[in-house]
Design an enzyme around this catalytic site. Structure first.
Site, PDB file in Angstrom:
ATOM      1  N   GLU A  17      35.815  25.937  53.673  1.00 41.84           N
ATOM      2  CA  GLU A  17      35.125  25.861  52.369  1.00 41.84           C
ATOM      3  C   GLU A  17      35.482  24.552  51.662  1.00 41.84           C
ATOM      4  OE1 GLU A  17      34.856  29.304  49.585  1.00 41.84           O
ATOM      5  OE2 GLU A  17      36.050  28.006  48.284  1.00 41.84           O
ATOM      6  N   GLN A 210      50.068  25.072  43.238  1.00 39.31           N
ATOM      7  CA  GLN A 210      48.827  25.767  43.626  1.00 39.31           C
ATOM      8  C   GLN A 210      49.018  27.293  43.513  1.00 39.31           C
ATOM      9  OE1 GLN A 210      48.001  24.586  47.630  1.00 39.31           O
ATOM     10  NE2 GLN A 210      46.148  25.818  47.790  1.00 39.31           N
TER      11      GLN A 210
HETATM   12  P1  FAD Z   1      29.849  41.473  41.767  1.00 43.35           P
HETATM   13  O1  FAD Z   1      29.485  41.731  43.178  1.00 43.35           O
HETATM   14  O2  FAD Z   1      28.826  41.678  40.737  1.00 43.35           O
HETATM   15  O3  FAD Z   1      31.150  42.338  41.444  1.00 43.35           O
HETATM   16  C1  FAD Z   1      31.803  42.257  40.188  1.00 43.35           C
HETATM   17  C2  FAD Z   1      32.346  43.646  39.804  1.00 43.35           C
HETATM   18  O4  FAD Z   1      31.247  44.539  39.582  1.00 43.35           O
HETATM   19  C3  FAD Z   1      33.181  44.333  40.872  1.00 43.35           C
HETATM   20  O5  FAD Z   1      34.158  45.066  40.217  1.00 43.35           O
HETATM   21  C4  FAD Z   1      32.213  45.231  41.605  1.00 43.35           C
HETATM   22  O6  FAD Z   1      32.824  46.363  42.190  1.00 43.35           O
HETATM   23  C5  FAD Z   1      31.291  45.650  40.472  1.00 43.35           C
HETATM   24  N1  FAD Z   1      29.911  45.849  40.933  1.00 43.35           N
HETATM   25  C6  FAD Z   1      29.226  45.077  41.825  1.00 43.35           C
HETATM   26  N2  FAD Z   1      27.966  45.485  41.928  1.00 43.35           N
HETATM   27  C7  FAD Z   1      27.822  46.528  41.086  1.00 43.35           C
HETATM   28  C8  FAD Z   1      26.730  47.348  40.719  1.00 43.35           C
HETATM   29  N3  FAD Z   1      25.509  47.166  41.240  1.00 43.35           N
HETATM   30  N4  FAD Z   1      26.931  48.304  39.785  1.00 43.35           N
HETATM   31  C9  FAD Z   1      28.133  48.480  39.225  1.00 43.35           C
HETATM   32  N5  FAD Z   1      29.224  47.721  39.556  1.00 43.35           N
HETATM   33  C10 FAD Z   1      29.060  46.759  40.445  1.00 43.35           C
HETATM   34  N6  FAD Z   1      32.754  31.843  41.615  1.00 43.35           N
HETATM   35  C11 FAD Z   1      32.020  30.748  41.274  1.00 43.35           C
HETATM   36  O7  FAD Z   1      31.801  30.486  40.087  1.00 43.35           O
HETATM   37  N7  FAD Z   1      31.503  29.910  42.242  1.00 43.35           N
HETATM   38  C12 FAD Z   1      31.703  30.137  43.567  1.00 43.35           C
HETATM   39  O8  FAD Z   1      31.227  29.376  44.420  1.00 43.35           O
HETATM   40  C13 FAD Z   1      32.477  31.280  43.957  1.00 43.35           C
HETATM   41  N8  FAD Z   1      32.703  31.569  45.261  1.00 43.35           N
HETATM   42  C14 FAD Z   1      33.412  32.696  45.608  1.00 43.35           C
HETATM   43  C15 FAD Z   1      33.594  32.996  46.969  1.00 43.35           C
HETATM   44  C16 FAD Z   1      34.321  34.115  47.358  1.00 43.35           C
HETATM   45  C17 FAD Z   1      34.495  34.421  48.827  1.00 43.35           C
HETATM   46  C18 FAD Z   1      34.905  34.951  46.367  1.00 43.35           C
HETATM   47  C19 FAD Z   1      35.725  36.149  46.783  1.00 43.35           C
HETATM   48  C20 FAD Z   1      34.719  34.677  45.006  1.00 43.35           C
HETATM   49  C21 FAD Z   1      33.970  33.552  44.618  1.00 43.35           C
HETATM   50  N9  FAD Z   1      33.736  33.246  43.257  1.00 43.35           N
HETATM   51  C22 FAD Z   1      33.002  32.116  42.916  1.00 43.35           C
HETATM   52  C23 FAD Z   1      34.308  34.093  42.200  1.00 43.35           C
HETATM   53  C24 FAD Z   1      33.314  35.214  41.763  1.00 43.35           C
HETATM   54  O9  FAD Z   1      32.179  34.638  41.168  1.00 43.35           O
HETATM   55  C25 FAD Z   1      34.052  36.126  40.771  1.00 43.35           C
HETATM   56  O10 FAD Z   1      35.068  36.837  41.418  1.00 43.35           O
HETATM   57  C26 FAD Z   1      33.163  37.064  39.941  1.00 43.35           C
HETATM   58  O11 FAD Z   1      33.964  37.643  38.902  1.00 43.35           O
HETATM   59  C27 FAD Z   1      32.564  38.233  40.700  1.00 43.35           C
HETATM   60  O12 FAD Z   1      31.544  37.812  41.504  1.00 43.35           O
HETATM   61  P2  FAD Z   1      30.882  38.844  42.568  1.00 43.35           P
HETATM   62  O13 FAD Z   1      29.752  38.140  43.175  1.00 43.35           O
HETATM   63  O14 FAD Z   1      31.928  39.396  43.461  1.00 43.35           O
HETATM   64  O15 FAD Z   1      30.378  39.974  41.557  1.00 43.35           O
END
Ligand code: FAD
Length: 286
Positions: A17, A210
């Site tokens: 990444e 870090q």
């Molecule tokens: P979601 O999938 O929406 O999950 C967030 C929370 O909501 C979780 O607790 C989940 O259980 C819950 N949830 C999910 N779907 C539902 C639903 N339909 N109904 C009810 N509850 C639900 N951030 C950046 O800004 N840029 C990046 O490029 C970036 N890359 C990342 C890459 C990886 C591999 C990871 C692990 C994280 C990354 N993040 C990035 C951080 C991420 O944006 C944050 O962790 C954010 O708070 C959650 O994003 P998510 O897509 O997991 O959210």
């Protein structure tokens, strides 16, 4: 090539990444680092999406360059700060640039943000929209230790299941430093009927600063074995770097040995760290 074709293949997959710069002056340096990492011939490379989306053109440009160099790219895309028309524009742009893979994310909700203005509450809504748009292989994030917004891991897996049911074809994990946490999580996913492939995210910690930063922003557990390394070598940058690379390598070897076929390294735009890990795995990946 679609990421699912790569990670479902017989060969173990090792990917890296990179993150885009915040300003245009730093773009050439970041692109050069990404291209150095691409020379290691990783299975694919992901490019993150800056919070707020202000640097999305850099994410796309780096992905396009990687594709041009024969390395499949995975563009991250967050939706929390966007509305539907902006997302449609982004998807159109990614398609026009020949990018086939998207890691669909919600993004962190900025502190003090007026939640009533949010167009997307969860990544699952973005996933649905990308499915409707068509033509992309879609991944999502998952959290072996639970997302901080979830009350517990079972609730988190419920949310994750909704994302997968919306059309998410693979998952990449948040970093973890104890492989048993991942094995336990994978077991719980299977039990919950989440059957898509999971790519294990590994963060090589090469500087003591870090780890302090990482722990302040995530709830990742640090095993005693890892803490002792930071305590012993944290004040010696060269030794800490060597120890951090060795720790990450050991984690990866254990993952492959236990049947995890895809590992994604958070290489933090550091070609030397990526190269050292790749070298340490040369026979294992050959
Ligand atoms: P979601 O999938 O929406 O999950 C967030 C929370 O909501 C979780 O607790 C989940 O259980 C819950 N949830 C999910 N779907 C539902 C639903 N339909 N109904 C009810 N509850 C639900 N951030 C950046 O800004 N840029 C990046 O490029 C970036 N890359 C990342 C890459 C990886 C591999 C990871 C692990 C994280 C990354 N993040 C990035 C951080 C991420 O944006 C944050 O962790 C954010 O708070 C959650 O994003 P998510 O897509 O997991 O959210």
């Amino acid at each position: 090539m679609k990421i699912t074709e790569i990670i479902n293949g017989a060969k173990p997959s090792l990917s890296f990444e990179v993150f885009p710069p915040k300003t245009s002056e730093k773009f050439d340096g970041v692109l050069a680092a990404a291209c150095e990492i691409a020379k290691l011939k990783p299975s694919y490379m992901s490019v993150t999406y800056g919070a707020g989306g202000g640097t999305s053109e850099y994410t796309t440009a780096i992905c396009r360059e990687l594709n041009g160099r024969g390395v499949t790219s995975l563009a991250h895309l967050t939706c929390v700060s966007s509305d539907r028309s902006r997302i449609e524009l982004e998807l159109g742009n990614l398609r026009a640039q020949g990018i086939e893979n998207i890691l669909a994310l919600r993004g962190d909700i900025p502190e003090g943000f007026d939640r009533s203005r949010i167009s997307y509450s969860h990544a699952s809504e973005l996933v649905k929209e990308i499915v409707e748009f068509g033509g992309f292989c879609i991944g999502g994030a998952c959290y072996p230790e639970g997302h901080p917004e979830s009350a517990n891991i079972s609730d988190d897996i419920e949310g994750l299941k909704k994302k997968v049911d919306s059309g998410c074809e693979f998952l990449t994990t948040q970093m973890f430093f104890d492989n048993n946490i991942l094995y336990n999580f994978l077991y719980r996913l299977l039990k919950a009927g989440v059957n898509v492939p999971v790519v294990a995210g590994i963060m090589p910690v090469t500087a003591a600063a870090q780890i302090k930063r990482l722990c302040s922003i995530s709830s990742t557990a640090l095993p005693q074995r890892f803490i002792r390394i930071v305590d012993r070598y944290g004040d010696n940058p060269a030794a800490m770097k060597q120890a951090g690379i060795a720790y990450a390598t050991e984690q990866i070897i254990d993952l492959f040995a236990n049947g995890i076929n895809a590992v994604h390294v958070y290489s933090m735009n550091k070609p030397d760290v990526a190269a050292a890990i790749r070298r340490n795995l040369s026979e294992i990946l050959s």
